[in-house]
Design an enzyme around this catalytic site. Structure first.
Site, PDB file in Angstrom:
ATOM      1  N   GLY A   1       0.786  -1.478  -0.032  1.00 17.03           N
ATOM      2  CA  GLY A   1       0.134  -0.059   0.074  1.00 17.03           C
ATOM      3  C   GLY A   1       1.063   1.138   0.216  1.00 17.03           C
ATOM      4  O   GLY A   1       2.206   1.418   0.732  1.00 17.03           O
TER       5      GLY A   1
ATOM      6  N   GLN B   1       2.978  10.306   1.218  1.00 14.47           N
ATOM      7  CA  GLN B   1       4.345   9.520   1.182  1.00 14.47           C
ATOM      8  C   GLN B   1       5.144  10.028  -0.125  1.00 14.47           C
ATOM      9  O   GLN B   1       6.690   9.415  -0.118  1.00 14.47           O
ATOM     10  CB  GLN B   1       4.040   7.808   1.015  1.00 14.47           C
ATOM     11  CG  GLN B   1       3.353   7.620   2.907  1.00 14.47           C
ATOM     12  CD  GLN B   1       3.439   5.938   2.860  1.00 14.47           C
ATOM     13  OE1 GLN B   1       1.935   5.225   1.867  1.00 14.47           O
ATOM     14  NE2 GLN B   1       4.262   5.078   3.319  1.00 14.47           N
TER      15      GLN B   1
ATOM     16  N   CYS C   1       5.332   0.263   6.875  1.00 13.24           N
ATOM     17  CA  CYS C   1       5.206   0.814   6.284  1.00 13.24           C
ATOM     18  C   CYS C   1       6.224   1.354   5.878  1.00 13.24           C
ATOM     19  O   CYS C   1       7.687   1.285   5.733  1.00 13.24           O
ATOM     20  CB  CYS C   1       5.301   2.586   7.782  1.00 13.24           C
ATOM     21  SG  CYS C   1       4.257   3.790   6.955  1.00 13.24           S
ATOM     22  N   LEU C   2       6.136   2.106   4.085  1.00 14.15           N
ATOM     23  CA  LEU C   2       7.422   2.383   3.359  1.00 14.15           C
ATOM     24  C   LEU C   2       8.268   3.624   3.867  1.00 14.15           C
ATOM     25  O   LEU C   2       9.453   3.842   2.942  1.00 14.15           O
ATOM     26  CB  LEU C   2       6.896   2.158   2.106  1.00 14.15           C
ATOM     27  CG  LEU C   2       6.243   0.844   1.551  1.00 14.15           C
ATOM     28  CD1 LEU C   2       5.797   1.204   0.292  1.00 14.15           C
ATOM     29  CD2 LEU C   2       7.700  -0.021   0.763  1.00 14.15           C
TER      30      LEU C   2
ATOM     31  N   HIS D   1      -4.910   1.056   7.395  1.00 15.01           N
ATOM     32  CA  HIS D   1      -3.120   1.656   7.182  1.00 15.01           C
ATOM     33  C   HIS D   1      -3.033   2.646   6.384  1.00 15.01           C
ATOM     34  O   HIS D   1      -2.609   3.541   7.058  1.00 15.01           O
ATOM     35  CB  HIS D   1      -2.748   0.400   7.164  1.00 15.01           C
ATOM     36  CG  HIS D   1      -0.926   1.245   7.596  1.00 15.01           C
ATOM     37  ND1 HIS D   1      -0.504   0.992   8.231  1.00 15.01           N
ATOM     38  CD2 HIS D   1      -0.096   2.054   5.989  1.00 15.01           C
ATOM     39  CE1 HIS D   1       1.074   1.160   7.497  1.00 15.01           C
ATOM     40  NE2 HIS D   1       1.461   2.510   6.616  1.00 15.01           N
ATOM     41  N   GLU D   2      -3.848   2.131   5.214  1.00 20.19           N
ATOM     42  CA  GLU D   2      -3.516   3.780   4.493  1.00 20.19           C
ATOM     43  C   GLU D   2      -4.306   5.254   4.217  1.00 20.19           C
ATOM     44  O   GLU D   2      -3.940   5.950   4.236  1.00 20.19           O
ATOM     45  CB  GLU D   2      -3.369   3.330   2.914  1.00 20.19           C
ATOM     46  CG  GLU D   2      -2.760   2.018   2.080  1.00 20.19           C
ATOM     47  CD  GLU D   2      -1.025   2.616   2.861  1.00 20.19           C
ATOM     48  OE1 GLU D   2      -0.803   3.538   2.363  1.00 20.19           O
ATOM     49  OE2 GLU D   2      -0.563   2.133   3.180  1.00 20.19           O
TER      50      GLU D   2
ATOM     51  N   HIS E   1      -3.053   7.524   7.370  1.00 23.21           N
ATOM     52  CA  HIS E   1      -2.087   7.842   6.339  1.00 23.21           C
ATOM     53  C   HIS E   1      -2.912   9.880   5.828  1.00 23.21           C
ATOM     54  O   HIS E   1      -2.104  10.610   6.397  1.00 23.21           O
ATOM     55  CB  HIS E   1      -1.573   7.184   5.181  1.00 23.21           C
ATOM     56  CG  HIS E   1       0.241   6.785   5.418  1.00 23.21           C
ATOM     57  ND1 HIS E   1       1.050   7.348   6.008  1.00 23.21           N
ATOM     58  CD2 HIS E   1      -0.053   5.256   5.060  1.00 23.21           C
ATOM     59  CE1 HIS E   1       2.608   6.701   6.210  1.00 23.21           C
ATOM     60  NE2 HIS E   1       1.557   5.488   5.800  1.00 23.21           N
TER      61      HIS E   1
HETATM   62 CO    CO Z   1       2.807   3.528   6.025  1.00 20.05          CO
END
Ligand code: CO
Length: 157
Positions: free
Chosen positions: A46, A51, A90-91, A132-133, A136
Site C-alpha cells: 500500500g 508518502q 510502512c514504506l 493503514h493507508e 496516512h
Molecule cells: Co505506511
C-alpha cells in the site's frame, strides 16, 4: 510511468491531514499509476499520496489477493468490527516493524479514478492494509498504534 521518491519519517508532510480530491482528471490517473508503480518497486502492499509528498486523499493498495489493485480516493470508513493484532510495517519507516491492533473487518466507501463511488468490505490483512493507508490520509502513522516493536533478530527467516 515514473517511480516516485518515497518520503521517510520524520517529515511533517506525513503527519498532515490530506485534502479531498475534487478533480478527477488525467493527472489523477497518472498519480495513481505512478504511486502503484512506486509501491510495487518498493515491495509494498500500500502507498498513500502524502508518502510521495502530495497532500490529497489518494491511496493504492494491492495485497495480491483476488481484489488486485485497489485505488482509493476520498475513502471513508463506514463500519468496523472485531480486532486483530499482527506485525505491520510502512514504506516511510524502512526496517521498522511492530505489532498493531486494528479491526478485523472494515467497510469502506471510496471513489475510483473516475469519481465513481464504490464500497469494499475487507477482512484480515486487506482490512489492515486499507486502514493503514486511510490513517496516512489523516496524518496518522502506524507508529502511534504500535504495541511492541520487533528486534531485527526476530525478523530473520
Ligand atoms: Co505506511
Amino acid at each position: 510511468m515514473t517511480i516516485l521518491t518515497i518520503i521517510e519519517h520524520p517529515n511533517e508532510v506525513l503527519e498532515t491531514p490530506c485534502e479531498k480530491v475534487t478533480t478527477f482528471d488525467k493527472n489523477l490517473v497518472k498519480l495513481l499509476n505512478n504511486m502503484y508503480e512506486t509501491m510495487i518497486a518498493a515491495d509494498g502492499v500500500g502507498l498513500a499520496a502524502p508518502q510521495v509528498g502530495i497532500l490529497q486523499q489518494v491511496a493504492v493498495v494491492d495485497v495480491e489477493d483476488e481484489n488486485g489493485r485497489i485505488d482509493l480516493i476520498n475513502p471513508i470508513v463506514m463500519e468496523t468490527k472485531g480486532e486483530q493484532t499482527d506485525i505491520e510495517g510502512c514504506l516511510s519507516f524502512p526496517n521498522l516493524y511492530g505489532d498493531v491492533t486494528r479491526p478485523s473487518y472494515a467497510k469502506i466507501k471510496a471513489q475510483n479514478k473516475r469519481g465513481k463511488y464504490f464500497i469494499i468490505e475487507a477482512r484480515g490483512f486487506l482490512a489492515r492494509a486499507l486502514l493503514h493507508e486511510i490513517d496516512h490520509l489523516n496524518g496518522v502513522l502506524f507508529t502511534s498504534k504500535v504495541s511492541r516493536y520487533y528486534e531485527e533478530s526476530e525478523l530473520e527467516g
